[in-house]
Design a protein around this motif. Structure first.
Motif, PDB file in Angstrom:
ATOM      1  N   ASP A   1     -68.488 -18.211   2.919  1.00  0.00           N
ATOM      2  CA  ASP A   1     -67.125 -17.704   2.786  1.00  0.00           C
ATOM      3  C   ASP A   1     -66.630 -17.049   4.073  1.00  0.00           C
TER       4      ASP A   1
ATOM      5  N   ILE B   1     -63.660  -8.535   4.161  1.00  0.00           N
ATOM      6  CA  ILE B   1     -63.114  -9.880   4.298  1.00  0.00           C
ATOM      7  C   ILE B   1     -63.093 -10.622   2.973  1.00  0.00           C
ATOM      8  N   ILE B   2     -64.198 -10.570   2.246  1.00  0.00           N
ATOM      9  CA  ILE B   2     -64.325 -11.292   0.969  1.00  0.00           C
ATOM     10  C   ILE B   2     -64.106 -10.282  -0.157  1.00  0.00           C
TER      11      ILE B   2
ATOM     12  N   ASP C   1     -59.032 -14.656   8.219  1.00  0.00           N
ATOM     13  CA  ASP C   1     -58.985 -13.290   8.726  1.00  0.00           C
ATOM     14  C   ASP C   1     -60.142 -13.006   9.690  1.00  0.00           C
TER      15      ASP C   1
ATOM     16  N   LEU D   1     -59.291 -17.310   2.385  1.00  0.00           N
ATOM     17  CA  LEU D   1     -60.327 -18.331   2.522  1.00  0.00           C
ATOM     18  C   LEU D   1     -59.718 -19.724   2.410  1.00  0.00           C
TER      19      LEU D   1
ATOM     20  N   SER E   1     -63.139 -18.003   6.489  1.00  0.00           N
ATOM     21  CA  SER E   1     -62.149 -16.940   6.423  1.00  0.00           C
ATOM     22  C   SER E   1     -61.190 -16.992   7.614  1.00  0.00           C
TER      23      SER E   1
END
Length: 157
Positions: free
Chosen positions: A19, A155-156, A25, A46, A23
């Motif tokens: 992931d 982030i996730i 980001d 994502l 991403s």
């Protein structure tokens, strides 16, 4: 057609590494030195199969625009992004993830064809291939840094 193959061992779960690798980001974070920004398509979060992103970044002193699309996707083992529009004649970037003892082996296969025929081939030999390796290694180090700490949670979500 130059081929770059990078192996990165990351002490983290394969799902997290997968992931982080897709991403938008985190990609921005890993390329902040090029002023890279997502300006079209998927611009955050994502990226998924059949989605594209258009990037604007300063590479080798020149602002460039590049659009890539996710053309293959098998979570959490593999995905592939390919250039739809940009400075290269073409490129294909395969991302492979394999669970290993205490972590994940992330393997990048990056193939590209430079524009300008013989001049492009000369640029590959003189500086472009090394430039691309450095860019990919910086990206992978950022993924590793986030995956091996609690930063991945930023982030996730």
């Amino acid at each position: 057609m130059p081929l770059i193959k990078l192996l990165t061992i990351i002490k983290a779960d394969k799902n997290i590494v997968f992931d982080l690798s897709r991403s938008i980001d985190l990609h921005k974070t890993s390329t902040n030195h090029t002023n890279e920004e997502a300006i079209g398509g998927r611009t955050e979060g994502l990226i998924k199969i059949n989605e594209s992103v258009t990037w604007r970044a300063k590479h080798l002193g020149i602002y460039q625009i590049l659009t890539t699309k996710i053309t293959e996707f098998k979570r959490p083992e593999y995905f592939c992004d390919e250039m739809v529009k940009g400075a290269f004649k073409e490129f294909k970037h395969e991302h492979h993830f394999k669970e290993i003892k205490n972590g994940t082996l992330m393997t990048d296969h990056f193939e590209y064809i430079s524009p300008l025929g013989i001049l492009g081939k000369l640029a590959d030999k003189i500086f472009l291939k090394k430039y691309m390796i450095d860019l990919l290694e910086k990206r992978n180090q950022t993924i590793k840094e986030f995956a091996e700490s609690d930063k991945w949670k930023e982030i996730i979500k």
